[in-house]
Design a protein around this motif. Sequence first.
Motif, short mmCIF file in Angstrom:
data_model
loop_
_atom_site.label_atom_id
_atom_site.label_comp_id
_atom_site.label_asym_id
_atom_site.label_seq_id
_atom_site.Cartn_x
_atom_site.Cartn_y
_atom_site.Cartn_z
N GLN A 53 0.83 -1.21 0.00
CA GLN A 53 0.00 0.00 0.00
C GLN A 53 0.86 1.25 0.00
O GLN A 53 0.57 2.22 -0.72
CB GLN A 53 -0.93 0.00 1.21
CG GLN A 53 -2.01 -1.04 1.16
CD GLN A 53 -2.74 -1.17 2.50
OE1 GLN A 53 -2.36 -0.57 3.49
NE2 GLN A 53 -3.79 -1.97 2.50
N ALA A 56 2.31 1.67 -3.46
CA ALA A 56 1.28 2.10 -4.41
C ALA A 56 0.97 3.59 -4.23
O ALA A 56 0.80 4.32 -5.21
CB ALA A 56 0.01 1.27 -4.23
N ARG A 57 0.89 4.04 -2.97
CA ARG A 57 0.65 5.47 -2.72
C ARG A 57 1.80 6.32 -3.26
O ARG A 57 1.57 7.39 -3.84
CB ARG A 57 0.46 5.73 -1.23
CG ARG A 57 -0.94 5.45 -0.74
CD ARG A 57 -1.20 6.06 0.63
NE ARG A 57 -0.25 5.65 1.63
CZ ARG A 57 -0.43 4.63 2.47
NH1 ARG A 57 -1.53 3.92 2.41
NH2 ARG A 57 0.50 4.32 3.36
N GLU A 58 3.02 5.85 -3.08
CA GLU A 58 4.18 6.59 -3.57
C GLU A 58 4.17 6.66 -5.09
O GLU A 58 4.46 7.72 -5.66
CB GLU A 58 5.47 5.95 -3.07
CG GLU A 58 6.72 6.67 -3.51
CD GLU A 58 6.77 8.13 -3.08
OE1 GLU A 58 7.29 8.95 -3.87
OE2 GLU A 58 6.30 8.47 -1.99
N ARG A 59 3.84 5.57 -5.76
CA ARG A 59 3.75 5.58 -7.23
C ARG A 59 2.67 6.55 -7.70
O ARG A 59 2.86 7.27 -8.68
CB ARG A 59 3.47 4.18 -7.76
CG ARG A 59 4.67 3.25 -7.73
CD ARG A 59 4.40 1.96 -8.49
NE ARG A 59 3.22 1.25 -8.03
CZ ARG A 59 3.22 0.32 -7.09
NH1 ARG A 59 4.35 -0.02 -6.50
NH2 ARG A 59 2.11 -0.28 -6.73
N GLU A 60 1.55 6.58 -6.99
CA GLU A 60 0.46 7.49 -7.36
C GLU A 60 0.86 8.95 -7.15
O GLU A 60 0.57 9.81 -7.97
CB GLU A 60 -0.81 7.16 -6.56
CG GLU A 60 -2.00 8.01 -6.89
CD GLU A 60 -2.49 7.89 -8.33
OE1 GLU A 60 -3.26 8.77 -8.77
OE2 GLU A 60 -2.11 6.94 -9.04
N ARG A 61 1.55 9.23 -6.05
CA ARG A 61 2.05 10.60 -5.81
C ARG A 61 3.01 11.02 -6.91
O ARG A 61 2.95 12.16 -7.40
CB ARG A 61 2.75 10.69 -4.45
CG ARG A 61 1.83 11.00 -3.31
CD ARG A 61 2.59 11.46 -2.07
NE ARG A 61 3.44 10.45 -1.51
CZ ARG A 61 3.07 9.56 -0.61
NH1 ARG A 61 1.83 9.57 -0.16
NH2 ARG A 61 3.91 8.67 -0.14
N GLU A 62 3.89 10.11 -7.30
CA GLU A 62 4.85 10.43 -8.35
C GLU A 62 4.13 10.69 -9.68
O GLU A 62 4.45 11.63 -10.40
CB GLU A 62 5.86 9.30 -8.52
CG GLU A 62 6.88 9.59 -9.60
CD GLU A 62 7.87 8.46 -9.79
OE1 GLU A 62 8.89 8.69 -10.45
OE2 GLU A 62 7.63 7.35 -9.28
N ARG A 63 3.15 9.85 -10.00
CA ARG A 63 2.39 10.03 -11.24
C ARG A 63 1.71 11.40 -11.26
O ARG A 63 1.79 12.13 -12.25
CB ARG A 63 1.34 8.92 -11.38
CG ARG A 63 0.59 8.96 -12.72
CD ARG A 63 -0.60 8.02 -12.71
NE ARG A 63 -1.65 8.45 -11.81
CZ ARG A 63 -2.50 9.45 -12.03
NH1 ARG A 63 -2.42 10.15 -13.14
NH2 ARG A 63 -3.43 9.75 -11.15
N LYS A 64 1.08 11.77 -10.14
CA LYS A 64 0.40 13.06 -10.07
C LYS A 64 1.39 14.22 -10.15
O LYS A 64 1.12 15.23 -10.78
CB LYS A 64 -0.42 13.16 -8.78
CG LYS A 64 -1.67 12.33 -8.80
CD LYS A 64 -2.44 12.48 -7.51
CE LYS A 64 -3.72 11.69 -7.53
NZ LYS A 64 -4.49 11.86 -6.28
N GLN A 67 2.53 14.57 -13.71
CA GLN A 67 1.43 15.11 -14.52
C GLN A 67 1.30 16.62 -14.29
O GLN A 67 1.14 17.39 -15.23
CB GLN A 67 0.11 14.40 -14.17
CG GLN A 67 -1.02 14.68 -15.12
CD GLN A 67 -0.74 14.11 -16.50
OE1 GLN A 67 -0.06 13.11 -16.66
NE2 GLN A 67 -1.25 14.76 -17.51
#
Length: 120
Positions: A53, A56-64, A67
Amino acid sequence: MALIDLATWKELCAREITPLYNWQPCRCGNKVRLMHPVVTEQALDALRRKRGQIEARERERERKRLQALKKQIVEAGGHSRLADSAEYVSRLDAWLNENCTGNRTPVRVREAMEAIEQGF
């Protein structure tokens, strides 16, 4: 710890299957504690899920963050082709992570773009 009196505990421990059935001593640093294989497996599984988890949160932060950086490049005066280059955005993000401690304002993004152009 079991919240029962000593006589009841002794009675339970006299049974063929005791409250401590299948619990084994294990060394934790300088202390010896009891462990149970099922409890240990459950704890390890929970730890794996927690780590997953977090990743996954770190990957989502990086993606955002990447972007948002694409938009900031254009706002800072950069060309949209620069914003579309994953390699450029990644290099710019790395520079900002190392050199910019505050918010990523258009001015800071422009400074980063200029630093990259100059080879820093």
